[in-house]
Motif scaffolding. Structure first.
Motif, PDB file in Angstrom:
ATOM      1  N   UNK A 181      -6.469   8.766  20.123  1.00 21.53           N
ATOM      2  CA  UNK A 181      -7.768   9.234  19.280  1.00 21.53           C
ATOM      3  C   UNK A 181      -7.633  10.846  18.877  1.00 21.53           C
ATOM      4  N   UNK A 182      -8.090  10.853  17.699  1.00 24.56           N
ATOM      5  CA  UNK A 182      -7.896  12.202  17.036  1.00 24.56           C
ATOM      6  C   UNK A 182      -9.125  13.226  17.227  1.00 24.56           C
ATOM      7  N   UNK A 183      -9.887  12.982  18.470  1.00 25.87           N
ATOM      8  CA  UNK A 183     -10.948  14.089  18.510  1.00 25.87           C
ATOM      9  C   UNK A 183     -10.584  15.335  18.443  1.00 25.87           C
ATOM     10  N   UNK A 184      -9.722  15.837  19.206  1.00 21.74           N
ATOM     11  CA  UNK A 184      -9.107  17.339  19.594  1.00 21.74           C
ATOM     12  C   UNK A 184      -8.865  17.806  17.976  1.00 21.74           C
ATOM     13  N   UNK A 237      -2.998  17.469  20.909  1.00 24.00           N
ATOM     14  CA  UNK A 237      -2.852  16.033  21.582  1.00 24.00           C
ATOM     15  C   UNK A 237      -3.679  15.246  21.071  1.00 24.00           C
ATOM     16  N   UNK A 238      -3.612  13.987  21.605  1.00 25.25           N
ATOM     17  CA  UNK A 238      -4.520  12.867  20.803  1.00 25.25           C
ATOM     18  C   UNK A 238      -3.325  11.747  20.662  1.00 25.25           C
ATOM     19  N   UNK A 239      -3.143  10.813  21.752  1.00 22.39           N
ATOM     20  CA  UNK A 239      -2.175   9.689  21.450  1.00 22.39           C
ATOM     21  C   UNK A 239      -2.837   8.595  20.643  1.00 22.39           C
ATOM     22  N   UNK A 299      -8.494  14.597  28.253  1.00 23.48           N
ATOM     23  CA  UNK A 299      -8.601  15.624  27.370  1.00 23.48           C
ATOM     24  C   UNK A 299      -8.925  15.142  25.777  1.00 23.48           C
ATOM     25  N   UNK A 300      -8.321  13.914  25.814  1.00 25.43           N
ATOM     26  CA  UNK A 300      -8.299  13.190  24.493  1.00 25.43           C
ATOM     27  C   UNK A 300      -9.845  13.016  23.898  1.00 25.43           C
ATOM     28  N   UNK A 301     -10.717  12.898  24.903  1.00 23.17           N
ATOM     29  CA  UNK A 301     -11.953  12.260  24.888  1.00 23.17           C
ATOM     30  C   UNK A 301     -12.221  10.896  24.348  1.00 23.17           C
ATOM     31  N   UNK A 348      -2.620  15.117  14.832  1.00 22.76           N
ATOM     32  CA  UNK A 348      -2.616  14.737  16.219  1.00 22.76           C
ATOM     33  C   UNK A 348      -1.254  13.990  16.741  1.00 22.76           C
ATOM     34  N   UNK A 349      -0.984  14.063  17.812  1.00 22.20           N
ATOM     35  CA  UNK A 349       0.379  13.811  18.176  1.00 22.20           C
ATOM     36  C   UNK A 349       0.891  12.163  18.140  1.00 22.20           C
ATOM     37  N   UNK A 350      -0.234  11.377  17.855  1.00 22.13           N
ATOM     38  CA  UNK A 350      -0.181  10.059  17.776  1.00 22.13           C
ATOM     39  C   UNK A 350      -0.373   9.613  16.290  1.00 22.13           C
ATOM     40  N   UNK A 351      -0.588  10.595  15.304  1.00 25.55           N
ATOM     41  CA  UNK A 351      -0.811  10.000  14.169  1.00 25.55           C
ATOM     42  C   UNK A 351       0.709   9.726  13.285  1.00 25.55           C
TER      43      UNK A 351
END
Ligand SMILES: Nc1ncnc2c1ncn2[C@@H]1O[C@H](COP(=O)(O)OP(=O)(O)OP(=O)(O)O)[C@@H](O)[C@H]1O
Ligand SMILES: O=P(O)(O)OC[C@H]1O[C@](O)(CO)[C@@H](O)[C@@H]1O
Ligand SMILES: [Mg+2]
Length: 477
Positions: free
Chosen positions: A266-269, A262-264, A218-220, A317-320
Motif C-alpha cells: 500500500x502506497x499511503x505513506x 515504506x509500503x509493501x 505503519x503502512x496504514x 514506495x518500496x513495493x512499487x
C-alpha cells in the motif's frame, strides 16, 4: 434476528441495518457476575456528562448515504460501560507487541498500563518480551505506571517484538498457567490473525480471558479503521528526507533526488508524504503500475521535467514496480511476508544508465533511503493522543467483557471490530479515487497507465451515481 459464529455475531435490524458484533465472554460462559464500573466514582470521570456508552450504541461503517439507501453495516461503539465483568483485584493483564516497529507502540503500552491502573484500579500488568514467542520462551516484565512513565518519548517498543511463527497452544497454556485474564495484542495483519486464533483457543478451553487487539501498521494498510497509529508521524518524518532530496536536486544542474519510503503493498505513506511536501515531481506506489521505456514512460517524463525545471524529486514506495525488476526475490521473512528488492536503488541505476547511454544530458542523482528512520522514532503529538484513545478503548472493551475484537476509529468513532474484518483484506490506495487524482494533479505526473491498465482501472470503477462500498475510503472530502 441474527447469526452467531465464534468470530463475529451478525444482528439484522430494520431498514437494512446490520450489526457485525464482537464476541462477549457471556457467549460461552453463562452467569458471569457483573460489577459497577469504578469510573462512576472516579473524581476525573464521574462529572463527565454521558461518559458511559449506551449498550446499544453502534457506529455506521458507511456515512455517505442516499435517501433510499439501506442503513448498512454497523460496528459496536467502543467506550466505558456502566457494568464491568471484572473486579479490579481480579484482573491480571498482559501486553505483547509483534511485527515491525511503528511510532507510538510505547505510547499504547503506557496508556494501557496507566488506564488500567488509574481508571480501573488494576495493578497486575505483565509485559511479554519479544512478541508472541515471548509467552513461552522468555521471562515477563512487570509493568507499573512508574515503569512506563516516560516510555512514550522513546521510539520502538520497550517489550521488544518479533516476526516468525508461534505455538498457539503454548501461548494459551502460558496465559492459563499465569492466571492472565486480559490479553492486549498490538500488531499488524499477521499479529491480528494470530490473535484471532489465540482467542479461539481460549474460547475452546472456556477461559474467562478477554483478548483485545490494537492494530499497528505503519503502512496504514489495515481495512475498516480510518487510519493506523504512527502513520502521521511517519509521513511527517518522511518530509525531512524529501526536503533533503529537494535541496540536493536543486543545487546541481539536472539534479534528481530519489526517496524510497515504506509500503509493501500500500502506497499511503508515499502518497501522503508527496501531497504534504509539494516538492515532489513523481510518486510511484505499488497500486499504480508504471513502465520505464518509450512514449509515456517514466524515463521520458524525467527528461521532460529536467528540461522544464532543471531538477526533480521522485518518491517511490518500496513495493512499487517490483514486477519490473529482472530478478524477483523468491524469499520470505520469518512470518512468510515476501521479501522485496530495493526498488529505489534499481530505479536510480536505471535513470543514471539511461541518461549516460543517451549521452545528451548529464544528471546528478542522489538516492535517499530513510526506511527505518521513519518508523524508529517516537510518535508525534497527534499520534500520542490517538494511541491514548486506542489504549483506553481497548481496556474499556476488555473490562466490559468483550473479547475477540480489535479496536479503531471508524468514521471518527472508536469501535470494536471483529478480528476477521481487519484480516480479510488489505487497505490499498484506490487509484480511481479522488485522492490519487489530487496527487496526480499536484505532481503533474502522468498516470503511467498503458491502455491495458487503463481498461483494467476503468472496469473497477463504479458508475458515477453508485455509492462505493469502500470500508476506508481514502477520500474524506
Ligand atoms: N496467518 C497467520 N496466522 C496466525 N499468526 C500469524 C499469521 N501471520 C503472522 N502471524 C503471527 O504474527 C506475528 C507477526 O506477524 P508479521 O511478522 O507478519 O507482522 P504483522 O503483525 O503483520 O506486522 P507488520 O505490519 O509489521 O507486518 C508473527 O510472529 C506470527 O507468529
Ligand atoms: O524489516 P522488517 O522489520 O521486516 O520490516 C519491514 C516492513 O515492515 C513494514 O513496515 C510493515 O510494518 C513494511 O512497510 C516494511 O517492508
Ligand atoms: Mg504484516
Amino acid at each position: 434476528m441474527g447469526s452467531v459464529d465464534s468470530q463475529m455475531k451478525i444482528v439484522n435490524g430494520e431498514a437494512g441495518y446490520v450489526l457485525e458484533d464482537v464476541p462477549h465472554l457471556t457467549d460461552y460462559i453463562p452467569d458471569l457476575p457483573t460489577y459497577p464500573n469504578p469510573l462512576r466514582s472516579n473524581p476525573a470521570y464521574s462529572v463527565v456528562k454521558q461518559y458511559f456508552v449506551n449498550v446499544d450504541d453502534t457506529v455506521a461503517q458507511k456515512i455517505v448515504v442516499h435517501k433510499d439507501s439501506p442503513r448498512g453495516t454497523h460496528l459496536r461503539r467502543a467506550g466505558p460501560r456502566q457494568k464491568v465483568y471484572f473486579n479490579s483485584d481480579e484482573v491480571h493483564a498482559c501486553i505483547v507487541t509483534c511485527g515491525g516497529l511503528c511510532p507510538g507502540l510505547n505510547t499504547v503500552i503506557r496508556e494501557i498500563v496507566c488506564g488500567l491502573s488509574y481508571m480501573y484500579g488494576v495493578n497486575k500488568v505483565l509485559g511479554i518480551d519479544g512478541g508472541y514467542r515471548g509467552f513461552y520462551a522468555k521471562n515477563t516484565v512487570t509493568l507499573t505506571p512508574k515503569v512506563v512513565n516516560d516510555i512514550h518519548k522513546r521510539g520502538g517498543t520497550i517489550l521488544g517484538t518479533s516476526r516468525g511463527g508461534h505455538d498457539t497452544s503454548k501461548i494459551v497454556d502460558s496465559i492459563q498457567d499465569r492466571g492472565i485474564n486480559q490479553v492486549y495484542i498490538i500488531g499488524g495483519d499477521g499479529t491480528q490473525k494470530g490473535a484471532a486464533v489465540i482467542y479461539e483457543e481460549i474460547r475452546r478451553r472456556g477461559l474467562k480471558v478477554s483478548v483485545a487487539g490494537i492494530p499497528k501498521t505503519i503502512d496504514n494498510d489495515i481495512p475498516v479503521i480510518d487510519k493506523s497509529f504512527g502513520f502521521d508521524t511517519a509521513v511527517e518524518e518522511a518530509q525531512r528526507a524529501i526536503n533533503a532530496a529537494h535541496v540536493e536536486a536543486t543545487s546541481t544542474e539536472n539534479g534528481v533526488g530519489v526517496v524510497k519510503l515504506m509500503g509493501r503493498f500500500s502506497g499511503f505513506i508515499a502518497m501522503y508524504a508527496t501531497l504534504a511536501s509539494r516538492d515532489v515531481d513523481c510518486c510511484l506506489i505499488p497500486e499504480s503500475p508504471f513502465y520505464l521505456e518509450g512514449k509515456g514512460g517514466l524515463l521520458e517524463f524525467v527528461e521532460k521535467r529536467l528540461k522544464e525545471n532543471g531538477h526533480m524529486v521522485i518518491v517511490i514506495a518500496e513495493g512499487a514496480g517490483q514486477d519490473l525488476l529482472s530478478e524477483c526475490l523468491n524469499e520470505q521473512d520469518a512470518s512468510g511476508n515476501k521479501m522485496l528488492q530495493d526498488v529505489g536503488l534499481w530505479i536510480s541505476h536505471r535513470i543514471k544508465d539511461h541518461f549516460a547511454r543517451q549521452n545528451k544530458m548529464v544528471l546528478t542523482l542522489k538516492y535517499i533511503d530513510p526506511t527505518y528512520m521513519i518508523r524508529a522514532i517516537p510518535s508525534n503529538a497527534s499520534d500520542n493522543v490517538y494511541c491514548t484513545l486506542l489504549a483506553q478503548s481497548a481496556l474499556h472493551g476488555a473490562m466490559a467483557g468483550y473479547t475477540g475484537f480489535t479496536v479503531g476509529p471508524v468514521n471518527g468513532r472508536h469501535s470494536y471490530i471483529p478480528f476477521n474484518r481487519v484480516t480479510e483484506k488489505q487497505n490499498k490506495v484506490v487509484i480511481t479515487d479522488r485522492m490519487w487524482a489530487r496527487l496526480l494533479s499536484s505532481t503533474n505526473q502522468p498516470s503511467f497507465l498503458n491502455p491495458k491498465d487503463c481498461n483494467e482501472a476503468k472496469k473497477e470503477e463504479a458508475p458515477p451515481t453508485q455509492l462505493l462500498e469502500g470500508d476506508n475510503c481514502n477520500d474524506t472530502s
